[in-house]
Enzyme design. Structure first.
Site, mmCIF file in Angstrom:
data_model
loop_
_atom_site.group_PDB
_atom_site.id
_atom_site.type_symbol
_atom_site.label_atom_id
_atom_site.label_comp_id
_atom_site.label_asym_id
_atom_site.label_seq_id
_atom_site.Cartn_x
_atom_site.Cartn_y
_atom_site.Cartn_z
ATOM 1 N N ASP A 70 14.599 21.060 20.153
ATOM 2 C CA ASP A 70 14.272 21.967 21.261
ATOM 3 C C ASP A 70 15.546 22.432 21.956
ATOM 4 O O ASP A 70 16.634 21.929 21.681
ATOM 5 C CB ASP A 70 13.294 21.320 22.264
ATOM 6 C CG ASP A 70 13.812 20.003 22.847
ATOM 7 O OD1 ASP A 70 15.016 19.700 22.719
ATOM 8 O OD2 ASP A 70 12.999 19.274 23.445
ATOM 9 N N ASN A 135 5.807 12.524 31.025
ATOM 10 C CA ASN A 135 4.477 13.154 30.970
ATOM 11 C C ASN A 135 3.913 13.175 29.542
ATOM 12 O O ASN A 135 2.903 13.819 29.284
ATOM 13 C CB ASN A 135 4.536 14.582 31.540
ATOM 14 C CG ASN A 135 5.427 15.507 30.712
ATOM 15 O OD1 ASN A 135 5.968 15.099 29.686
ATOM 16 N ND2 ASN A 135 5.567 16.742 31.159
ATOM 17 N N HIS A 137 5.491 14.358 26.818
ATOM 18 C CA HIS A 137 5.960 15.411 25.913
ATOM 19 C C HIS A 137 6.801 14.837 24.777
ATOM 20 O O HIS A 137 7.445 13.803 24.931
ATOM 21 C CB HIS A 137 6.699 16.530 26.668
ATOM 22 C CG HIS A 137 8.060 16.175 27.197
ATOM 23 N ND1 HIS A 137 8.524 16.646 28.395
ATOM 24 C CD2 HIS A 137 9.064 15.423 26.689
ATOM 25 C CE1 HIS A 137 9.758 16.196 28.591
ATOM 26 N NE2 HIS A 137 10.095 15.446 27.581
ATOM 27 N N GLU A 142 4.798 20.230 25.946
ATOM 28 C CA GLU A 142 4.309 19.684 27.206
ATOM 29 C C GLU A 142 2.810 19.397 27.092
ATOM 30 O O GLU A 142 2.161 19.836 26.129
ATOM 31 C CB GLU A 142 4.559 20.705 28.320
ATOM 32 C CG GLU A 142 6.037 21.057 28.535
ATOM 33 C CD GLU A 142 6.806 20.015 29.351
ATOM 34 O OE1 GLU A 142 6.466 18.815 29.290
ATOM 35 O OE2 GLU A 142 7.757 20.414 30.047
#
Ligand code: PGA
Length: 245
Positions: A70, A135, A137, A142
């Site tokens: 990413d 979270n 991810h 996400e």
């Protein structure tokens, strides 16, 4: 389908060594392996350990082709906080290549699509190393990222942006969007190694490993992968009910 493997080691230095052992074993079997490499605090010690082994001539990475998983979008590569800068600072390895998406691409959607095509043309990942966000991810997938999501431009959550605030010099300077390989491309990897350390990851690690498989916790998709190892330190594994070895 093979069960996910859960391996627990004492602390972050032990995790860096164990992860380096896994990579070294792959590279011995396949010197021209294609690797996915994450950014974040967690893998920094792994990259230092790999560099130490290369320096000591215990490991030859010269034929490895690596791909980032990413990058941020809408900032120059040179901006402090980009993944491009991270790789330059921390992945000091004489790899054959390390491909990183251009955070400043004119047409980001087309750019990250072409990046995923280049990965496919290289043969796909033999091993993709991942971190996990608080979270849930993986890469910049996400919460809400489905099993078939592909490489794309994504809106970053406040939680992810907050995690990068200091690297960019304030949360207001963290880009709102990212470029990421999708869950589909990560799941196409022939093997996955997920690294997590620290008590602040314990509850999300537990949800991802023991909870329902769902887009709400993108890392939970890894339960459906047939060759996935979770390498945890004791603190990150402390929420697991099932006995880790
Ligand atoms: P961290 O990031 O290693 O800095 O905790 C992990 C991630 O967000 O993937």
């Amino acid at each position: 389908m093979q069960e996910m493997q859960i391996r627990t080691v004492s602390d972050p230095p032990a995790l860096a060594c164990a992860a380096a052992d896994i990579i070294a074993e792959l590279v011995r079997a396949k010197p021209a392996a294609v690797l996915g490499l994450p950014t974040g605090n967690t893998p920094i010690a792994l990259y230092a350990e790999l560099a130490r082994r290369v320096e000591a001539r215990e490991l030859d990475v010269s034929r490895i082709v690596a791909f980032a998983i990413d990058e941020f979008a809408g900032v120059p590569r040179s901006e402090a906080g980009t993944n491009s800068r991270f790789y330059r600072a921390h992945v000091r390895l004489p790899l054959r290549a390390l491909h990183v998406p251009n955070p400043d691409a004119h047409e980001p959607e087309a750019h990250i699509g072409a990046f995923a095509d280049a990965l496919r043309r290289a043969g796909g990942f033999d091993l993709c190393v991942l971190g996990i966000g608080r979270n849930g991810h993986i890469a910049f997938n996400e919460p809400g990222s489905g099993r078939t999501s592909r490489a794309r431009v994504v809106a970053l959550t406040e939680s992810s942006r907050a995690a990068h605030a200091s690297a960019f010099g304030g949360i207001e300077r963290v880009p709102a969007r990212g470029l990421t390989l999708g869950i589909a491309e990560l799941m196409d990897s022939r093997a996955i190694l997920l690294l997590a350390t620290g008590a602040e990851k314990a509850s999300i690690v537990r949800e991802a490993i023991e909870g329902t498989v769902s887009a709400d916790v993108p890392a939970s998709w890894l339960q459906e992968h047939d060759n996935c190892t979770w390498l945890l330190d004791e603190a990150a594994a402390s929420g697991l009910r099932g006995g880790a070895d």
